[in-house]
Design a protein around this motif. Structure first.
Motif: not given
Length: 478
Positions: A190-200, A224-228, A217-222
């Motif tokens: 969970v800790r390292f998985g959530l790090r995928v949000i750090n670049p954004l 994408l609705p938030l970024t859109h 490009d590096d935004v997780p699929v989950e």
């Protein structure tokens, strides 16, 4: 405890929710597994002990068939039959015609005796308040005229439960070890998985007035609705800011033309006005018109400073400042102001927007010259520090009280005792531009007696190659 602390405690946490959704089911599964393991272990222990109990009954029956029974059992044999390290064993030898021959009298007889040659009958019984598990086998005894003998061997459930508990403890130890490793893996996952949000998060935190769409490009699929959704919000904000900037620009442009015509008409009226009172009124109108024109120009400049993205590039302050100061020398000479400029011999490169920096410095110089009386002094100084370049402008004007200094740079704010004309927007423009360049702006009392304004901008550690090549070309041309 403050309301902000309560709000922070009530605020949902994605990490906490993920851990709860994973850990609570795991704990329930572990508890259920322990209960199931105990009953499975108890069933296994019952089956093994039942087999041992039936074997004990067969062994005693075989011993009685091969040896003579004189009505007693030797103490050694009784000890072996009754010994159990986890509880107590009981035995009884009964004749179906004569009753108890040997063993424990308090052991209840079997309700339905088996027939000789049949397998041992296993059943539950009670000895006072103690539950027992018993096995009974029947044999014929033609040698001693005892008829049919019922041989019963019984034992308590303590040994069975002890074995089940040992199996459970062993299983729980393994389950706890495996669960601990699994929980650690879940927590790390969970800790390292959530790090995928750090670049954004870092990209968004570096933005100031950049409302361009988010690169996904590096935004997780989950996410994408938030970024859109954020991109749609950015688009609406871009439209609003463009409309705002367009309105200010149109308003300033529309104001400049009639104000210029008004000033011209006032000057003509002053030329033909004979009444001193009318002449004085026209002078006042002329001053108000000039102030309004200047306000419209500075409003447009402030809007550009707030809305226009900075075009960052290496800027040499040692080149920018002399050119800018030179443009104000005629104005200083006309006002009989000693306008001096001191520069550093170190490299003076910053990463900035040359147009915005020029606008900020021009406002500072204009502010100093405007408030410095005749025969006064204005000094512009450029100094180099370890990681910053500092520009300081001092004047010998009236200065500002210490309690007013923190408010300098606010929109439309002017010192209460200020008698000079102004809009209160020049320093606000300077503050916005300095903030966009990650610099610092401070106001203090000058050693010359007036106001001292100091700007510090991050310094580029090395001279950009392109700029260095440009200086070499300029040197060869000269």
């Amino acid at each position: 405890m403050s309301s902000s602390t309560h709000t922070a405690q009530r605020r949902p946490s994605l990490r906490r929710r993920l851990l709860l959704f994973l850990l609570v089911p795991m704990l329930v599964i572990l508890t259920t597994d322990a209960v199931i393991t105990y009953f499975v272990a108890l069933t296994y222990a019952n089956r093994v002990h039942d087999e041992d109990l039936a074997d004990d009954a067969r062994t005693l029956a075989t011993m009685l068939q091969t040896r003579s029974l004189k009505g007693t059992i030797s103490p050694q044999a009784r000890f072996l039959l009754e010994f159990d390290p986890d509880g107590h064993n009981y035995f009884a030898i009964r004749s179906q015609q004569q009753g108890l021959i040997a063993g424990s009298r308090i052991l209840p007889p079997v309700a339905s005796s088996p027939q000789p040659g049949q397998a041992p009958r296993l059943y539950d019984t009670h000895l006072k308040h103690t539950a027992l598990r018993a096995a009974t086998i029947a044999i014929a005894d033609p040698k001693h005229n005892h008829g049919i003998l019922d041989i019963t061997v019984a034992q308590t459930f303590q040994g069975r439960r002890q074995v089940a508990r040992q199996i459970l403890l062993l299983n729980i130890s393994l389950q706890v070890a495996l669960s601990s490793v699994l929980l650690l893996l879940v927590w790390l996952g969970v800790r390292f998985g959530l790090r995928v949000i750090n670049p954004l998060t870092r990209r968004l935190s570096r933005r100031e007035h950049d409302l361009s769409p988010i690169e996904d490009d590096d935004v997780p699929v989950e996410l994408l609705p938030l970024t859109h959704t954020i991109d749609a919000l950015f688009a609406r904000l871009r439209d609003i800011m463009a409309l705002h900037e367009r309105f200010i620009a149109d308003a300033a442009h529309q104001l400049r033309t009639p104000l210029a015509g008004l000033r011209l008409q006032v000057e003509r009226a002053m030329h033909y006005a004979d009444d001193p009172r009318a002449h004085k009124a026209l002078e006042h109108i002329q001053q108000l018109t000039g102030r309004t024109a200047r306000t419209s120009v500075q409003l447009l400049a402030l809007t550009r400073a707030e809305a226009r993205p900075m075009q960052m590039a290496p800027v040499d302050l040692r080149t920018l400042l002399p050119d800018l100061a030179g443009q104000r020398v005629p104005e200083a000479i006309e006002a009989e102001i000693d306008f001096g400029f001191e520069t550093t011999h170190d490299v003076a490169w910053v990463n900035g927007d040359a147009i915005a920096l020029q606008e900020a410095l021009d406002n500072l110089i204009d502010n100093a010259l405007r408030y410095t009386p005749r025969k006064g002094t204005v000094t512009l100084t450029l100094s180099a520090e370890s990681d910053a370049l500092c520009l300081q402008i001092d004047d010998s004007g009236p200065g500002v009280d210490a309690d007013v200094l923190p408010r300098l740079g606010e929109r439309f704010f002017r010192a209460p005792d200020n008698r000079r004309s102004g809009t209160g927007l020049g320093l606000a423009i300077v503050r916005h531009i300095v903030m966009k360049h990650q610099g610092t702006l401070c106001f203090e009392r000058s050693l010359l007696g007036g106001l001292s304004v100091r700007i510090c901008l991050p310094r580029l550690p090395v001279v950009p190659r392109a700029a260095e090549a440009g200086h070499e070309r300029d040197g060869r041309r000269s």
